[in-house]
Design a protein around this motif. Structure first.
Motif, PDB file in Angstrom:
ATOM      1  N   LEU A 196       0.830  -1.214   0.000  1.00 30.46           N
ATOM      2  CA  LEU A 196       0.000   0.000   0.000  1.00 30.46           C
ATOM      3  C   LEU A 196       0.864   1.263   0.000  1.00 30.46           C
ATOM      4  O   LEU A 196       0.500   2.277  -0.602  1.00 30.46           O
ATOM      5  CB  LEU A 196      -0.937  -0.010   1.208  1.00 30.46           C
ATOM      6  N   GLU A 197       2.007   1.209   0.683  1.00 30.05           N
ATOM      7  CA  GLU A 197       2.922   2.346   0.665  1.00 30.05           C
ATOM      8  C   GLU A 197       3.450   2.588  -0.748  1.00 30.05           C
ATOM      9  O   GLU A 197       3.582   3.735  -1.188  1.00 30.05           O
ATOM     10  CB  GLU A 197       4.080   2.108   1.631  1.00 30.05           C
ATOM     11  N   VAL A 198       3.759   1.506  -1.458  1.00 28.13           N
ATOM     12  CA  VAL A 198       4.208   1.647  -2.842  1.00 28.13           C
ATOM     13  C   VAL A 198       3.091   2.231  -3.695  1.00 28.13           C
ATOM     14  O   VAL A 198       3.323   3.115  -4.531  1.00 28.13           O
ATOM     15  CB  VAL A 198       4.657   0.284  -3.401  1.00 28.13           C
ATOM     16  N   ARG A 199       1.872   1.750  -3.474  1.00 27.77           N
ATOM     17  CA  ARG A 199       0.731   2.278  -4.225  1.00 27.77           C
ATOM     18  C   ARG A 199       0.524   3.759  -3.935  1.00 27.77           C
ATOM     19  O   ARG A 199       0.219   4.550  -4.839  1.00 27.77           O
ATOM     20  CB  ARG A 199      -0.530   1.489  -3.846  1.00 27.77           C
ATOM     21  N   ARG A 200       0.734   4.144  -2.687  1.00 27.52           N
ATOM     22  CA  ARG A 200       0.585   5.555  -2.337  1.00 27.52           C
ATOM     23  C   ARG A 200       1.631   6.411  -3.037  1.00 27.52           C
ATOM     24  O   ARG A 200       1.345   7.534  -3.472  1.00 27.52           O
ATOM     25  CB  ARG A 200       0.687   5.726  -0.816  1.00 27.52           C
ATOM     26  N   SER A 201       2.865   5.898  -3.151  1.00 21.79           N
ATOM     27  CA  SER A 201       3.897   6.653  -3.869  1.00 21.79           C
ATOM     28  C   SER A 201       3.569   6.747  -5.358  1.00 21.79           C
ATOM     29  O   SER A 201       3.869   7.767  -5.997  1.00 21.79           O
ATOM     30  CB  SER A 201       5.262   5.993  -3.665  1.00 21.79           C
ATOM     31  N   ASP A 202       2.949   5.711  -5.927  1.00 14.98           N
ATOM     32  CA  ASP A 202       2.502   5.788  -7.327  1.00 14.98           C
ATOM     33  C   ASP A 202       1.466   6.894  -7.499  1.00 14.98           C
ATOM     34  O   ASP A 202       1.514   7.674  -8.464  1.00 14.98           O
ATOM     35  CB  ASP A 202       1.895   4.450  -7.753  1.00 14.98           C
ATOM     36  N   LEU A 203       0.530   6.961  -6.560  1.00 17.42           N
ATOM     37  CA  LEU A 203      -0.509   7.993  -6.641  1.00 17.42           C
ATOM     38  C   LEU A 203       0.070   9.387  -6.439  1.00 17.42           C
ATOM     39  O   LEU A 203      -0.406  10.356  -7.042  1.00 17.42           O
ATOM     40  CB  LEU A 203      -1.597   7.712  -5.599  1.00 17.42           C
ATOM     41  N   ALA A 204       1.091   9.505  -5.580  1.00 20.73           N
ATOM     42  CA  ALA A 204       1.736  10.811  -5.382  1.00 20.73           C
ATOM     43  C   ALA A 204       2.384  11.289  -6.679  1.00 20.73           C
ATOM     44  O   ALA A 204       2.303  12.465  -7.032  1.00 20.73           O
ATOM     45  CB  ALA A 204       2.777  10.715  -4.263  1.00 20.73           C
ATOM     46  N   ALA A 264      10.347   4.025  -2.316  1.00 20.63           N
ATOM     47  CA  ALA A 264       9.313   3.210  -1.668  1.00 20.63           C
ATOM     48  C   ALA A 264       9.367   1.766  -2.150  1.00 20.63           C
ATOM     49  O   ALA A 264       9.229   0.821  -1.359  1.00 20.63           O
ATOM     50  CB  ALA A 264       7.938   3.811  -1.935  1.00 20.63           C
ATOM     51  N   ARG A 265       9.580   1.592  -3.447  1.00 17.59           N
ATOM     52  CA  ARG A 265       9.669   0.225  -3.981  1.00 17.59           C
ATOM     53  C   ARG A 265      10.902  -0.495  -3.447  1.00 17.59           C
ATOM     54  O   ARG A 265      10.825  -1.676  -3.066  1.00 17.59           O
ATOM     55  CB  ARG A 265       9.696   0.274  -5.511  1.00 17.59           C
ATOM     56  N   ALA A 266      12.043   0.207  -3.418  1.00 18.54           N
ATOM     57  CA  ALA A 266      13.265  -0.414  -2.901  1.00 18.54           C
ATOM     58  C   ALA A 266      13.122  -0.736  -1.421  1.00 18.54           C
ATOM     59  O   ALA A 266      13.570  -1.795  -0.953  1.00 18.54           O
ATOM     60  CB  ALA A 266      14.459   0.512  -3.130  1.00 18.54           C
ATOM     61  N   LYS A 267      12.492   0.150  -0.669  1.00 21.46           N
ATOM     62  CA  LYS A 267      12.288  -0.091   0.758  1.00 21.46           C
ATOM     63  C   LYS A 267      11.355  -1.276   0.977  1.00 21.46           C
ATOM     64  O   LYS A 267      11.557  -2.090   1.900  1.00 21.46           O
ATOM     65  CB  LYS A 267      11.729   1.158   1.435  1.00 21.46           C
ATOM     66  N   HIS A 268      10.319  -1.382   0.153  1.00 16.56           N
ATOM     67  CA  HIS A 268       9.405  -2.512   0.287  1.00 16.56           C
ATOM     68  C   HIS A 268      10.117  -3.836   0.016  1.00 16.56           C
ATOM     69  O   HIS A 268       9.944  -4.812   0.751  1.00 16.56           O
ATOM     70  CB  HIS A 268       8.227  -2.344  -0.685  1.00 16.56           C
ATOM     71  N   ARG A 269      10.948  -3.862  -1.040  1.00 16.55           N
ATOM     72  CA  ARG A 269      11.706  -5.084  -1.327  1.00 16.55           C
ATOM     73  C   ARG A 269      12.656  -5.406  -0.185  1.00 16.55           C
ATOM     74  O   ARG A 269      12.789  -6.574   0.219  1.00 16.55           O
ATOM     75  CB  ARG A 269      12.488  -4.912  -2.637  1.00 16.55           C
TER      76      ARG A 269
END
Length: 420
Positions: free
Chosen positions: A38-46, A124-129
């Motif tokens: 969801l954090e990655v999705r939020r960064s996409d929306l930002a 955000a994507r790198a942090k999620h991975r």
């Protein structure tokens, strides 16, 4: 009797060891991982929100206004005013419908903000991975610790069985008067201490199982067997990717704040139709009115914005310092883990030979004790020595796995390609 078979099968299945694949799959389906997604999705929306500012904004409107004196729908042209017979667009009650359009033609800060949002998405994507890999490594490291505790429990149980057998021999010797009563008390006291140690180990096992359950949603009855299937791929430190992307985003934020002091050019357009009753003729009239224009604006003095630029630059310097410090720490940790793995491999090889040798020595010591050629204290030392060797070997194996998993996280190696 047949009705009990399914129940027994369920009980046995619940005690089966969980596989590595199931543990990793549990982590990927966990609530924590979904939060990361969801954090990655939020960064996409930002990012999409920033890019949307390049597009026109169109609004429609409608209004009904009453004036205390007749007012015009729009400015009256000289030709229209010269012909008083015409229905002039003046009325006390005016209704309007129309639309507004506005869009940026050139706003320099928007380009930097778009690049910043893109960098934040990458971070955000790198942090999620990285977080997912850390959780997977934590679960597998806990599984290695669980295997160590199971081996420690097995060694304690084996030691207790040996002491139980020794207790029978000593009791018989005491009854026959060939050994003092204190000898039996020594063995009994050691058996009691083993019970306490077993309880402590089982408490530690419960804590490890709780950790595995919290991260994967699985509660293993036993540890999952692990086997190395791939080599660790070394290279750039992947664990630094989130910080690198964040530093890039902070630098772009400083650029965006700086560019807000630059001139900007915008397009504004408006069209509307007014309806009303002409105050001269009393007849219904309507008029269309529209405009389009370009607006160039630039701040001449904006101290709050200047302070925002300075603040953004300080933040980028802090991010750079944090990246440098983390890189230094990770490089030191890599060297320590790599050296540790080499030493642990040597310790494991020595430990396996030590356990085998002490097992043979214990068998010889047992025979010597039964034949009266060895004291009880010396025989008990052989029992302790075998236990210590088995415990040290199990601990070294668990530590080697944990070091490997930590290196995999630092280098960004998928664990399912490394262990099974």
């Amino acid at each position: 009797m047949l009705k009990r078979v399914p129940i027994l099968l369920v009980l046995v299945a619940s005690l089966e060891a969980t596989s590595v694949e199931a543990l990793l799959q549990g982590v990927r389906q966990s609530y924590k991982n979904r939060m990361g997604q969801l954090e990655v999705r939020r960064s996409d929306l930002a990012l999409q929100t920033v890019r949307a500012q390049f597009y026109p904004k169109i609004h429609i409107f409608g209004s009904l206004t009453h004036y205390n004196t007749p007012s015009n729908f729009r400015p009256v042209t000289p030709t229209e005013n010269a012909h008083s017979a015409l229905d002039l667009p003046f009325s006390q009650n005016i209704a309007r419908i129309g639309a507004n359009l506005s869009m940026p033609i050139f706003v320099s800060s928007l380009f930097a903000l778009s690049d910043k949002a893109s960098a934040m998405r990458s971070s955000a994507r790198a942090k999620h991975r990285l977080d997912l890999l850390k959780d997977e490594a934590t679960v597998l490291g806990a599984n290695a610790n669980l295997r160590y505790l199971e081996a420690l429990e097995s060694a304690l149980l084996s030691k207790r069985r040996t002491l139980k057998a020794t207790e029978k021999i000593v009791r018989l010797q005491v009854q026959q008067g060939r050994a003092p009563a204190s000898a039996l008390l020594k063995v009994t006291e050691r058996i009691g201490q083993l019970g306490i140690s077993l309880d402590n180990v089982r408490i530690q096992k419960e804590n490890v199982v709780a950790l595995v359950e919290s991260l994967s949603g699985l509660r293993p009855g036993r540890s999952a067997p692990m086997r190395r299937i791939g080599r660790l791929r070394e290279g750039p430190i992947a664990a630094l990717q989130p910080l690198k992307a964040k530093l890039r985003a902070d630098e772009l934020e400083a650029t965006a704040q700086q560019r807000k002091l630059y001139p900007s050019l915008r397009l504004d357009a408006q069209v509307n139709r007014g309806y009303g009753e002409s105050y001269l003729s009393g007849r219904s009239v309507q008029r269309d009115y529209g405009s389009v224009g370009l607006t160039l604006s630039a701040p001449l003095l904006d101290l709050p914005q200047v302070r925002s630029v300075e603040k953004a630059r300080v933040e980028s310097l802090r991010s750079a310092a944090q990246l440098e410090q983390t890189a230094r720490e990770l490089r030191a940790q890599v060297r320590s883990l790599q050296n540790g793995i080499g030493l642990l491999r040597h310790s494991i090889a020595l430990g396996e030979r030590t356990v085998e040798a002490r097992r043979k020595l214990l068998a010889i010591a047992r025979k010597s004790y039964e034949e009266g050629r060895m004291s009880l204290e010396e025989y008990l030392r052989y029992i302790d020595a075998l236990f210590e060797a088995r415990a040290s070997l199990a601990q070294a194996r668990a530590k080697a796995w944990q070091n490997l998993f930590q290196l995999a996280v630092i280098y960004g190696n998928p664990l399912d390609k490394l262990v099974r």
